[in-house]
Scaffold this active site. Sequence first.
Site: not given
Length: 372
Positions: A90, A136, A163-164, A253, A321, A343-344
């Site tokens: 609280k 992706k 997976d994303d 994640h 990134g 990823g990208t």
Amino acid sequence: MISNDSKIRVTYRFPAGTDLEKMARMVAIGQSAGTWSPKFESRKDHLSGHLAEVVALFPSDNGGGLATIDYPVSNCPDSTGALLTAIMGKYSMAFPMKVVDLLLPERYGVLPAFGIQGIRRSLEIFDRPLLMAIFKPSLGLTAREHGEIFREAAFAGIDLMKDDEILPDIPECTALDRLASIRVVVDELWRVHRRRVLYAVNLSGRADQLIEKARILVSEGANALLLNVFAYGYPVLESLAADPLINVPLFCHPALSGVYTGPSDYGFSARVVLGTLMAHAGGDAVLFPTRFGNFPVLPEEESSLVDTLHKSSIFPVPSGGVNPGSVFPLVQAYGTNQIINAGTAIMDHPDGVSAGVRAFQIALSEAGFKVQ
């Protein structure tokens, strides 16, 4: 961890202008016994066993500072859900304070079943950082397309794929359909090259479905799972880690963790929620945004988190990134025991996914590692 298995030690930071001693005592009482006055003297022996204790104060010159409080483990012995309610609860809504450190007994909670060494044994790779890719586009691919992308990355030499986190179990591309498409490639890769690749399939759904979904995925050949821990809660992670039928590595994640760890006088430090609590809720690998990608993370905070994960034998997974140019500074900062996640930088490589994987392999080679 702390040597006294009956205590949970929490360090809070209070901002300038705070009466540190008063606030620390208020938190200690309010987050444990709830109240303390002479009228409870007749029950003192029983109630005092649940009372938290201020054990150290480190005041700042302009008020505020750090306060360390010990809580009895008996106040929250069963789960991180009860623990979070006990140490913040609280008062998170009452005034500014931030949990900057948390020390738990060594065997508290649910410990990782795999961690660094277990994941390395699964892949039979022991002497270099691991490489992981992310599918992706995040949404819009068919299960067949997932399999095709996985094949290209796997045969190029990727160690893990996931997976994303924003891809749920949707009718047009279910988790089971994705798994079936990818499992064909996993089996072929083992048959042809005697090499394993882990695929962390994203677990999503209602709380009453998640455990059974995970069991079904594992029974159908899933060799890793991805969980958005802050969306579903540490108790779900605990349940997955404790279930003997879900005997695969759990990748955690950090989506939504920024709500807890923002640069303010509220919430928690990253090393507490992404480090200590993950370690005691059963996570095997933890993704986090890295300053070596495109996230504005303070170096000392990121290094403290990685150190916490390493001490718990959990794989740190720097993400966000990350590109081949990130590899050498990541290796310099965190050494061999990390999973470099992209990823990208892999999926959008102008010469295709295989070339994207090879670019990272070349970067690892240039950093001094042998990549087969």
